[in-house]
Structure formats: structure tokens, C-alpha cells
Design an enzyme around this catalytic site. Structure first.
Site: not given
Ligand code: AP5
Length: 216
Positions: A13, A88, A127, A160, A171
Site C-alpha cells: 500500500k 482499520r 523490507r 522496522r 499483525r
């Protein structure tokens, strides 16, 4: 244009949001980025949010809603916005709807990014991001020119906290439990378009532009 990007963590996203915000000259409001900034600046909101984020849980609705509404009332959002990672929960979606109604505005699109779980996990675990300019890379699919170093500002890239393997599963479970109901929520309001998030960044972008330019 007023648009929401909805979808599981790591689906891509944020990567697409950068491009769309530039193309349509609208601000991108990423609640994840806003919260991480508050954590870095050690504001009281950041201190409250940090524990939830590190555990892969959602930050309480009232905190996030306050943050977003403050941004949405700013002059830069008057001609449109792209919400990345908000709402969310159904409570957040209801609050957003009331807020927009009060201000005589409505949403144009809600884009739901879909991707198989195995691909999502590959994207999240690879990532890396720049702590200074916030550029996002991927170890395999979008690597920096020099290993571990940001192309733009030469800072060492970081992973992260919530991208570590032990947090990814929680998550994804939180997403399934609290955010997935929004797919039906926006389908019922005739706002949802599903985007196949697989393939190269450029291919996803082409499909996304196709969706956004379709009349509703
Ligand atoms: P947030 O930062 O919003 O995280 P997220 O939704 O979990 O989304 P991500 O940032 O993980 O993924 P993305 O879809 O943007 O993927 P990206 O483009 O980076 O939220 C973090 C936390 O903040 C939450 O867990 C929660 O605690 C809190 N929070 C935030 N909003 C909240 C809210 N509304 N309410 C309550 N709490 C909230 O891509 C992922 C990787 O894939 C990158 O490495 C990228 O380079 C790569 N990639 C992208 N596209 C492709 C492609 N096509 N092919 C190959 N690789 C690709």
C-alpha cells in the site's frame, strides 16, 4: 480525489501510495508513518503508541481517530487525500464517515490490495527503510544500489521493529480479526475495488491507475 488504501500489512500500500499522491497532487496520510514519527519524537502520543506497535497490535481507536481528524481538517486536505492504513476498524470507519458527512464530503474509492499470505510474509521480512528520508526498499525486489545504504541520503537502512518474524504473525491475525470486516463494510457502500497486489511494482501501479480512473 478522496481515497482509502485497505489491505494486509506488507501488501504494498505504502509503495503505491507515494506514487498516487504525487500523481493526483493529494497528501498521503499514513497512520503508520504518523505514529512512527510520534514514537521517534517521543511525544506523549508516541510513548502511548509504541508498545501497541511493537507488539503488532492496533493503537486504540480514539488515539488514531484524533490524529487523522486533525490532519483532515488542515488546509492541505481540502482538495482530497489518500488514507493509507486508516481506517482499520469498523469504529474508525464509522467515525470517518460521520466526519466526512459533517464536512459535506464523501469518499471516491476504497482500494483493497490482495496478495497471498506467503508473498505478504516475503515482502514484510525483506523490507528495509531509511530512518532519515523514510524511503522503503526490499532486500530482493527493490534493493538499494549499495547494500544496506539508502540511495537518497546514504544512511544505514533499518528493519522496522514490527517487521521481525515474531511480530508478523500477530499483525496478520490482528488484520484478519479487526480490519478484514472493512472489506464487506465498503462493499456494502459500493465503494470497494479489489486490486491484485502481485507482480512488479510497475504492474501493480498500472492496474491501480486503471481502477482509479474507472467511473464508479
Ligand atoms: P503501518 O505502517 O500502516 O503498517 P501496515 O498496514 O501493517 O502496512 P505496512 O507498512 O507493513 O505495509 P504496506 O502495505 O505499506 O507495504 P509496503 O509498501 O511498505 O502500521 C504499523 C502499526 O501502526 C500497526 O501495526 C498499528 O500498531 C499502528 N497503526 C497504523 N495505523 C493504525 C490504525 N489506523 N489504527 C490503529 N493502529 C494503527 O511494502 C512492503 C515491502 O514490499 C517493502 O519492502 C516494499 O519495498 C516491497 N514491495 C512493495 N510492492 C512490491 C511489489 N509489487 N513487488 C515486490 N515487492 C514490493
Amino acid at each position: 480525489m478522496r481515497v482509502i488504501f485497505l489491505g494486509p500489512p506488507g501488501v504494498g500500500k505504502g509503495t503505491q501510495a507515494e506514487f498516487i499522491a504525487q500523481k493526483y497532487h493529494i497528501p498521503k496520510l499514513s497512520t503508520g508513518d504518523l505514529l512512527r514519527e510520534s514514537v521517534d519524537r517521543q511525544t506523549s502520543l508516541g510513548k502511548e503508541a509504541k508498545g501497541f506497535m511493537d507488539r503488532g497490535e492496533l493503537v486504540p481507536d480514539e488515539v488514531v481517530i484524533g490524529l487523522v481528524e486533525e490532519k483532515l481538517t488542515s488546509p492541505e486536505c481540502q482538495n482530497g487525500f489518500l488514507l493509507d492504513g486508516f481506517p482499520r476498524t469498523v469504529i474508525q470507519a464509522d467515525e470517518l464517515s460521520v466526519f466526512l458527512q459533517k464536512n459535506g464530503k464523501s469518499l471516491n474509492h476504497v482500494v483493497y490490495f490482495s496478495l497471498p499470505k506467503t508473498e505478504i510474509i516475503k515482502r514484510i521480512s525483506g523490507r528495509r527503510s531509511c530512518p532519515a528520508c523514510k524511503a522503503v526498499y526490499h532486500l530482493e525486489s527493490i534493493p538499494p544500489k549499495r547494500d544496506g545504504v539508502c540511495d537518497e541520503c546514504q544512511m544505514a537502512l533499518i528493519q522496522r521493529n514490527d517487521d521481525k518474524p515474531e511480530t508478523i504473525e500477530s499483525r496478520l491475525a490482528v488484520y484478519q480479526d479487526q480490519t478484514e470486516p472493512l472489506i464487506q463494510y465498503y462493499k456494502d457502500r459500493n465503494l470497494l475495488s479489489e486490486l491484485d497486489g502481485s507482480g512488479l511494482v510497475a504492474a501493480v501501479r498500472e492496474r491501480l491507475l486503471g481502477l482509479l480512473t474507472q467511473p464508479r
